[in-house]
Scaffold this motif. Structure first.
Motif, short mmCIF file in Angstrom:
data_model
loop_
_atom_site.label_atom_id
_atom_site.label_comp_id
_atom_site.label_asym_id
_atom_site.label_seq_id
_atom_site.Cartn_x
_atom_site.Cartn_y
_atom_site.Cartn_z
N VAL A 1 0.82 -1.20 0.00
CA VAL A 1 0.00 0.00 0.00
C VAL A 1 0.86 1.26 0.00
N ALA A 2 2.00 1.24 0.64
CA ALA A 2 2.82 2.44 0.80
C ALA A 2 3.24 3.04 -0.54
N ASP A 3 3.74 2.22 -1.47
CA ASP A 3 4.21 2.74 -2.76
C ASP A 3 3.55 2.07 -3.96
N MET A 4 2.51 1.27 -3.74
CA MET A 4 1.75 0.58 -4.79
C MET A 4 2.64 -0.35 -5.62
N SER A 5 3.68 -0.86 -5.05
CA SER A 5 4.56 -1.79 -5.75
C SER A 5 4.09 -3.23 -5.52
#
Length: 202
Positions: free
Chosen positions: A185-189
């Motif tokens: 969720v933090a960087d959508m990776s």
């Protein structure tokens, strides 16, 4: 004199039989060679689909989290190992969350040349509001987001046809690639990804 005449008649007959036998053997060898080539070089083989990457983007113009759109881009390759082109129709990619479809999109038809690989990108828009609905009533989606990772699944289907020997041999081909991916969720990776291919030849 009669014996000499008979012998003279027998010799041409024997030569004719030998010639006919040689022609028959040659024809069998040619037929066997043609069959071998047909079964090896022109045998229809199953194409191979590969999921190169799954990327995710968010819409920065969204006014609220429930109205924002999550864009899933599936980067797919199809390798055609056949001696003839693979013609395929519209590709279809579906995104799932917790087993339920939350987005679907179609890619354009095309052709994979003989013994070549084609690459295609299919973009699927997923409304976050739809994810909230699927995650109800227990608020599962919000719980996954709070935990920092959301697991999604994708299914990409391609259907086409291979025709070899000038169209004398035609086979329908259906490919399906099923993938699961864990999104940070933090960087959508993509944190983890696993895929499985299924092939049908008809």
């Amino acid at each position: 004199m009669d014996m000499d005449a008979n012998a003279a008649l027998v010799m041409p007959c024997q030569r004719l039989n030998c010639a006919l036998l040689a022609c028959g053997v040659s024809s069998l060898l040619i037929a066997a060679g043609t069959l071998a080539v047909t079964l090896t070089v022109y045998r229809v083989r199953a194409p191979v689909m590969t999921m190169n990457a799954i990327s995710l983007l968010t819409d920065p113009a969204a006014t609220s989290s429930s109205s924002s759109v999550l864009t899933v881009v599936a980067d797919v390759s199809v390798r055609n190992p056949n001696a003839a082109s693979l013609r395929y129709g519209h590709t279809e990619t579906t995104v799932f969350y917790r087993g339920r479809p939350v987005g679907r999109a179609a890619g354009p038809p095309g052709t994979a040349p003989a013994r070549r690989t084609v690459r295609m990108n299919v973009t699927v828009g997923v409304a976050v509001g739809e994810l909230l609905v699927v995650g109800q009533p227990a608020g599962l989606f919000l719980r996954d987001v709070a935990a920092g990772a959301v697991e999604v699944a994708t299914r990409t289907a391609v259907r086409g046809r291979v025709a070899v020997l000038g169209g004398a041999v035609r086979r329908r081909v259906a490919l399906e690639m099923n993938c699961t991916a864990t999104v940070a969720v933090a960087d959508m990776s993509i944190r983890e990804q696993s895929c499985r291919q299924r092939v049908w030849l008809q």
